[in-house]
Every structure is written in C-alpha cells, then in structure tokens.
Design a protein around this motif. Structure first.
Motif, PDB file in Angstrom:
ATOM      1  N   ASP A 203       0.810  -1.213   0.000  1.00  0.00           N
ATOM      2  CA  ASP A 203       0.000   0.000   0.000  1.00  0.00           C
ATOM      3  C   ASP A 203       0.850   1.272   0.000  1.00  0.00           C
ATOM      4  O   ASP A 203       0.308   2.376   0.040  1.00  0.00           O
ATOM      5  N   LYS A 219       0.060   3.815  -2.652  1.00  0.00           N
ATOM      6  CA  LYS A 219      -0.340   3.227  -3.932  1.00  0.00           C
ATOM      7  C   LYS A 219      -1.605   3.891  -4.470  1.00  0.00           C
ATOM      8  O   LYS A 219      -1.775   4.039  -5.691  1.00  0.00           O
ATOM      9  N   THR A 220      -2.481   4.311  -3.574  1.00  0.00           N
ATOM     10  CA  THR A 220      -3.720   4.952  -4.012  1.00  0.00           C
ATOM     11  C   THR A 220      -3.482   6.279  -4.714  1.00  0.00           C
ATOM     12  O   THR A 220      -4.368   6.788  -5.411  1.00  0.00           O
ATOM     13  N   ASP A 221      -2.273   6.838  -4.535  1.00  0.00           N
ATOM     14  CA  ASP A 221      -1.938   8.094  -5.205  1.00  0.00           C
ATOM     15  C   ASP A 221      -1.155   7.871  -6.501  1.00  0.00           C
ATOM     16  O   ASP A 221      -0.696   8.834  -7.125  1.00  0.00           O
TER      17      ASP A 221
END
Length: 248
Positions: A203, A219-221
C-alpha cells in the motif's frame, strides 16, 4: 495511523563510500511498504539498520518507540527477517532449525511443537520436517527461512528479495502466508525488483537511489503500474546497469 518505525537524519558510510544519506522516514503500524531501487542504492543497508544488524553513522532509529542504540535485543524480538540468504543450519532438520530459533525467541515451551507444526504446514514442508535442511532444494530452503521468520509471530516483517529461489507455485504460497501473518497491526517492509507483484500486495511505494529516498507515495496516489515504472526510470536516470525492474 500510529508509527512503528521512525528514522531521522539517517546516514551510513563504509569508509569513503556513503551508503545512506540523511534519510527521514516514518512507517505506520500495519503498513505494507515496498522499496525499489538499483543495485547499490542503499536498500539492504537500510533494512539492516532497521533490524539492528548494523548501526548508522549518523541519525536516530526508533522501533516501536525504542531507541535502537539503547535496546537492540528487544527490537530484534519484534522483527522477523527474510533474505535471499537463508541462514539455516544445513546439518539440522527442518524441525530442528525451527526448534533452535524458537528457543532463541523464547516461545513458550508448551506451545513450541504446535507452533512449528502449524508453520511447517503453512509453507508446505510438514512432510519434510525431519529431513536435513542441507538436502533441500533452494526453493525449499527459502520456504524454511520464511517459516523461521514468522515463527515468533513478529510485529515487523523485513524482507530483502524474498522471492529468490521460489517458483510460481511457491511464490503464490508465500504471498498467501505473508498476507495471513496476523492482524492489521503487522508491519511489512519488502525490497523487491518485481514491481507488478509489489504493486498488487503493498500500500506504499518507495524508490531509493544513491543512498537517498527519492520517491514515497501511497499506492492509491499512483495511477497505475506503468506510471510507477515511468517514475522509477526518471529517478534512476535510465541507468543501464540498474537492475530495478522485472517484467519491464
């Protein structure tokens, strides 16, 4: 998120060579962090300092609030380490290897046998428990080293190229065990060249180059694996000697 690892102004030199240069890094409890970088970027040195194997030249290391210079033995009890080197005793059986480390980790004597049986089953070595580790294939030794690292149910798992020697089936089994290492409080830090696998598992993604932390994002960015690969290449300046990406 509570922090479990805090590095401040971290530097490490070996003679005239500076392996790490003024790194600041905070890792939260339960995070799964992947670290990438070309050979010689300082990745392994960073993990060795976290695990108290070596001391920094400058800077401070706090592991779960404990200063690594003041109580390294307590920190080691919190950490499980997996490396491309297995560090097993070839003359001992798989079970005897784990018994030796169970006593080092002060696992309750009444629970050692059950814990060893469980972890050997998890890494698919239960049927080979009484065979000497020296007779094992490279992949089997790596699976046994994974069992050793998880034996005492550590709160921090440090992994340096853990896929070394594992075929696709063994790698999938490793990931199954890895993602089931306990509750969300287990912190996992992995050095790997395999971006695709790390992007799926982790993540948070870091890139190191020349002893410095050059990239740090959730990771979401990050839009995609391809975007991350482009970032990687731009950071390491397309160095043809860099072995930083597999399947690229």
């Amino acid at each position: 998120m509570d922090s479990i690892i805090s590095l401040t102004g971290l530097s490490k030199s070996f003679g005239r060579r500076k392996a790490l240069n003024n790194i600041d890094l905070v890792i939260g409890k339960g995070e799964f962090v992947a670290i990438f970088g070309p050979n010689g970027a300082g990745k392994t040195t960073l993990l060795k300092i976290m695990s108290t194997i070596i001391e920094p030249t400058k800077g401070n290391v706090l592991i779960n609030g404990i200063d690594s210079k003041k109580d390294p033995s307590k920190i080691r009890g919190m950490i499980g380490a997996i490396s491309h080197e297995t560090y097993l005793y070839d003359e001992l059986t798989a079970r005897e290897n784990l018994e030796f480390f169970a006593h080092m980790y002060d696992i309750d004597k009444d629970h050692i046998d059950d814990r060893i049986d469980d972890i050997l089953k998890n890494v698919n070595l239960f049927q080979r428990a009484d065979e000497r580790a020296g007779s094992f294939s490279r992949g089997m030794k790596q699976r046994l080293s994974i069992a050793r690292a998880l034996l005492h149910q550590p709160s921090i798992l440090l992994m340096d190229e853990p896929y070394t020697g594992l075929d696709q089936h063994a790698a999938a089994n490793f990931e199954r065990v890895l993602m089931g290492t306990g509750n969300s409080d287990v912190t996992r830090i992995m050095i790997t060249h395999n971006i695709e696998r790390a992007f799926e598992l982790c993540d948070r993604m870091l890139i190191m180059d020349r002893g410095e932390l050059r990239f740090d994002k959730l990771k979401t960015d990050i839009e995609s694996v391809e975007e991350f690969k482009e970032q990687y290449l731009s950071i390491v300046e397309k160095d043809t000697d860099a072995e930083g990406i597999s399947n690229f």
